[in-house]
Design a protein around this motif. Structure first.
Motif, PDB file in Angstrom:
ATOM      1  N   LEU A  25      32.330   8.674   5.489  1.00 17.86           N
ATOM      2  CA  LEU A  25      33.060   9.827   6.007  1.00 17.86           C
ATOM      3  C   LEU A  25      34.361   9.362   6.649  1.00 17.86           C
ATOM      4  O   LEU A  25      34.408   8.339   7.341  1.00 17.86           O
ATOM      5  N   TYR A  48      32.898  17.824   4.707  1.00 17.19           N
ATOM      6  CA  TYR A  48      33.340  16.535   5.239  1.00 17.19           C
ATOM      7  C   TYR A  48      34.219  15.823   4.216  1.00 17.19           C
ATOM      8  O   TYR A  48      33.843  15.721   3.042  1.00 17.19           O
ATOM      9  N   ALA A  87      35.518  12.447   2.599  1.00 15.23           N
ATOM     10  CA  ALA A  87      34.896  11.140   2.433  1.00 15.23           C
ATOM     11  C   ALA A  87      35.672  10.339   1.398  1.00 15.23           C
ATOM     12  O   ALA A  87      36.469  10.889   0.629  1.00 15.23           O
TER      13      ALA A  87
END
Length: 849
Positions: free
Chosen positions: A769, A830, A832
């Motif tokens: 992440l 998220y 990443a």
């Protein structure tokens, strides 16, 4: 083709003519198999099993990839057959917690390829399902390809499109499995000699297994269903009830089959907050309930059809409908339905039943080859997944590779051999089946653990672990420590390196896991590996045998250790193993715990020639993983043997004594640190722990649990069978080409070479992440350009590298370091980045020191 006469022989006999048995026979036929006979104790197609009393509702989304994939395949197959009503499915939420759950539904659906999953607000739910009171809900999850299968129509379609011979009213009395091989199926109408037999009897699964000498943990339970008289609110739907089964023999109440054969015109629905589901049957409303105490059925006495009742239908118990008897619900089924579906409040019931279906101890199906040659299981499967599992079993039988048209599938979680030795005891599996029933619509927390039947399998270290405050989790019946409260002081020491976790991801997790991880990197820890298994392979030709079974070159010297894979005929990874050569004709193959001994041990045993003996030593040895930079110093204090870098090099073994304890020491480590696996006879285990513990006190030796093991192996990139790799991946996809030696001849080589020639479409890769320390959850979609391109296989926080890590399979052109992706988890997206592996110690200095 239905027949009155019973054939005296067949290549394949399928016992059970319901959804699963018919699907297996159909797919065997599709793959070119001939000479198939399907027998059932009931009339055909209305057998009296759950396939015909079920309302046929199919909700496809599951946290399990294989369950979602088999459901989607089933819906497509039955839709093409014209026996599936694709009306969509809506799951409603009455609480914040359930809305969060429905967001997870969307994420699972996107991860596993279901089309167009959507979250709806209350008014959107009511637009599609006008019977629902929008004021009672907070929203819903809509899957447009959900729907309902016409059970009787589907069974008739299978019969008409399969080259098998179907014979009803034939009771199976025995399955002859003499000499470890299925020989025949004995019925009340005669004997059928056969080479293969498939058990597809679901509710009668335990009884059928006993005929073959097997203890299969198949627990029947009752649940309730009612159909109202016609409702004014559904009058436009019309009805053909009365004409569906007029030309069929129907055991018991014909009304049940009539109404079940009447299709829906509205989306099928679920109110999981109250363990309920519903659909319309034309102008009538059907309502099903798990909202009552578990009504377990004795697995030894399922019984037969009579003139008065269907074998898998019991009398309706009104108290379970009108009173709250479910241990986790304070509202009865009727009260909850009255609130959600106001038009049902005063409705009379045209049909009522307590229908029987089954659960295994873990709630998953039991499929695949049994320990008897030629005897197959296709049990604990619902209509929802029946087409898919029928295809998987047929492919497995015909081609040696469990697969769907979309590709190979992971079978570790559904393999009939996965069950522990104690799982077949009725008291155990009936209780665990009851727990699965209780939870079928519950929101089950991550890493949830059962409370009953604990302490069944304990390592010799159990008392020491208990004294150290072990947080035990059960895996394969073993009590395994996840973390130790005695290490709580380490949390303060490493506080700056252990980020807080919140929400769903933090449940049943402790910062102590991170502290144990970091301490192992700094000092030395002891890990209980007793649940791992050793398989002794010995006798004349044992080396040549293992060479044939292993993908790597295992023609090694005595004392040498080699990592390898066991592949199936399709090149899928059946196991990753460590092979240790003990003597000229003696080897120890080490593998994981849980389902590994039954699946991997039996695979080797069934392929071994007569001169080679295969002994699965589950529980016979106990093992300590001694890991960390001070592990050599500690071990050397306890032994006269030379365990220096030159005296016991990496991937070598040595017999030695730890104190008085005879040990097979392997210089291997699953955490990417200097370390050893110390294998000893189980009776010496307690002394082994004591000796190491006392010798390491001044080195600050600590116990280490499974939580630390997971985060350490992930940041090092070590694979875990059943999580990162399985039969749905090959070694090149799984990033394990070093475990393949194409100069040797091994099972699966031809398929593997063909796959490499065709090009590897997907590859496993780590991602981290970009700006979050949250721990991701498995089964969540990985996105590129807004489209799902993979899903999280496993994830944790890498405490040594200070980043949140996940592993996923991505298309090869995206599986390049630097590629930007996103992960959708718990409603948050998220950012990443794809990374090269290993993330930790890429030079291997620590493990080779």
């Amino acid at each position: 083709m239905s027949a009155k006469d019973l054939p005296s022989s067949a290549e394949t006999v399928v016992v059970g003519g319901g959804a699963v048995g018919c699907s297996v026979a159909y797919h065997l036929s599709e793959l070119g198999a001939e000479d198939i006979v399907v027998v059932d104790q009931g009339p055909l197609p209305v057998t009296g099993g759950s396939s015909v009393h079920a309302p046929g509702i199919m909700f496809q989304t599951s946290p399990s990839k294989i369950m979602t994939k088999t459901a989607y395949y089933t819906s497509r197959l039955l839709s093409e057959a014209g026996v599936y009503d694709e009306v969509g499915g809506i799951e409603v939420a009455r609480s914040d917690e359930r809305m969060d759950f429905l967001q997870r539904r969307v994420e699972n659906a996107r991860a596993y390829g279901l089309p167009d999953p959507q979250l709806l607000d209350p008014e959107e739910v009511a637009d599609r399902l006008p019977l629902v009171d929008p004021d009672r809900i907070q929203g819903g999850y809509y899957s447009p390809t959900d729907g309902r299968v016409d059970g009787i129509g589907a069974l008739q379609w299978y019969t008409e499109h399969t080259n098998a011979t179907f014979v009803g009213k034939t009771e199976v009395l025995d399955i002859d499995v003499s000499g470890g091989q299925v020989r025949s199926v004995e019925t009340d109408r005669g004997r059928i000699d056969c080479e293969r037999c498939v058990m597809a009897t679901n509710n009668w699964g335990y009884q059928t297994g006993r005929l073959a000498g097997l203890d299969l943990p198949i627990a029947p339970v009752e649940h309730q269903y009612v159909v109202t008289e016609p409702l004014e609110a559904l009058s436009e739907a019309g009805s053909s009830v009365g004409s569906h089964t007029s030309d069929l023999e129907v055991p018991g109440d014909r009304n049940i089959q009539e109404y079940m054969s009447e299709g829906p015109t509205l989306p099928v629905g679920r109110d999981q907050d109250h363990s309920l589901y519903f659909r319309n049957h034309g102008d009538a409303l059907g309502m099903g309930s798990y909202n009552h105490e578990t009504l377990s059925v004795d697995p030894t006495s399922m019984g037969k059809n009579t003139e008065d009742r269907q074998a898998s239908v019991r009398g309706f118990t009104r108290e379970h409908w009108e009173r709250p008897t479910h241990p986790d619900r304070d509202t009865s089924a009727k009260q909850a339905f009255d609130e959600l579906l106001p038009d049902s409040v005063d409705a009379e019931y045209a049909v009522t039943e307590n229908g029987i279906f089954v659960f295994t101890p873990d709630g998953m199906p039991a499929v695949g080859p049994t320990t008897t040659d030629g005897l197959w299981s296709a049990l604990a499967i619902w209509w929802t997944h029946s087409g898919g599992y029928g295809r998987i079993v047929a492919e497995w039988m015909e081609n040696g590779v469990p697969r769907l048209p979309s590709g190979p599938v992971d079978t570790g979680g559904v393999h009939v051999r996965r069950f522990e030795p104690h799982a077949g005891e009725p008291g155990y599996f009936v209780d665990r089946g009851a727990t699965q029933y209780r939870q079928v619509y519950s929101i089950v927390e991550p890493r949830w653990q059962p409370e009953d039947h604990r302490g069944l399998r304990r390592s010799p270290f159990y008392s020491q672990q208990e004294a150290l405050g072990a947080n035990f989790v059960q895996s394969g019946g073993w009590e395994s420590a996840q973390w130790y409260e005695s290490n709580a002081d380490l949390v303060e020491r490493y506080a700056d390196e252990i980020p807080d976790q919140e929400g769903w991801q933090a449940i049943n997790r402790s910062p102590i896991e991170g502290a144990e991880h970091l301490h192992t990197r700094d000092a030395v820890s002891m890990f209980d590996m007793t649940s791992f298994s050793s398989i002794v392979v010995e006798g004349e030709g044992s080396g040549a045998f293992l060479q044939r079974m292993c993908s790597n070159d295992v023609d090694i010297d005595v004392g040498q250790v080699r990592y390898s894979l066991l592949l199936n005929e399709g090149g899928g990874i059946l196991a990753d193993v460590t092979v240790v050569r003990i003597d000229d004709d003696e080897y120890v193959v080490t593998t994981g715990g849980g389902n590994s001994p039954g699946i991997h041990g039996e695979w080797l045993r069934e392929h071994a020639p007569d001169t080679v003996a295969v002994h699965v030593e589950e529980g016979a040895r106990t093992t300590v993983g001694l890991w960390g930079p001070k592990s050599r110093l500690l071990l050397q204090r306890c032994t006269d043997a030379d365990v220096s870098r030159s005296g016991l090099p990496y991937f070598r073994s040595k017999r030695l004594f730890v104190g008085e304890v005879p040990v097979l020491a392997l210089r291997v480590s699953y955490v990417g640190e200097l370390g050893y696996e110390l294998w000893a006879p189980a009776e010496y285990g307690q002394r082994l722990w004591e000796t190491l513990w006392e010798a390491g006190r001044d080195l600050d030796v600590r116990p280490m649990g499974g939580g630390a093991l997971e985060s350490m192996r992930l940041e090092k990139g070590y694979r875990l069978w059943g999580t990162d790799v399985d039969t749905d991946s090959n070694p090149y996809e799984a990033g394990l080409p070093f475990a393949v030696d194409t100069d040797t001849d091994f099972v699966g080589k031809e398929a593997l070479e063909a796959a490499r020639e065709d090009g590897i479409e997907n590859r496993i890769t780590p991602i981290t992440l970009d700006d979050s320390t949250d721990i991701l959850l498995s089964g969540r979609p990985v996105l590129h350009g807004g489209e799902a391109v993979g899903y999280v296989q496993a994830a944790d926080f890498g405490y040594s590298i200070g980043e949140s890590v996940a592993y996923t399979y991505l298309p090869s052109d995206l599986a390049e370091a630097g590629t930007a992706v996103q992960v959708l988890c718990e409603g948050e997206t998220y950012d990443a980045t794809v990374r090269d592996e290993p993330l930790f110690d890429p030079s291997r200095e620590r493990i080779l020191r």
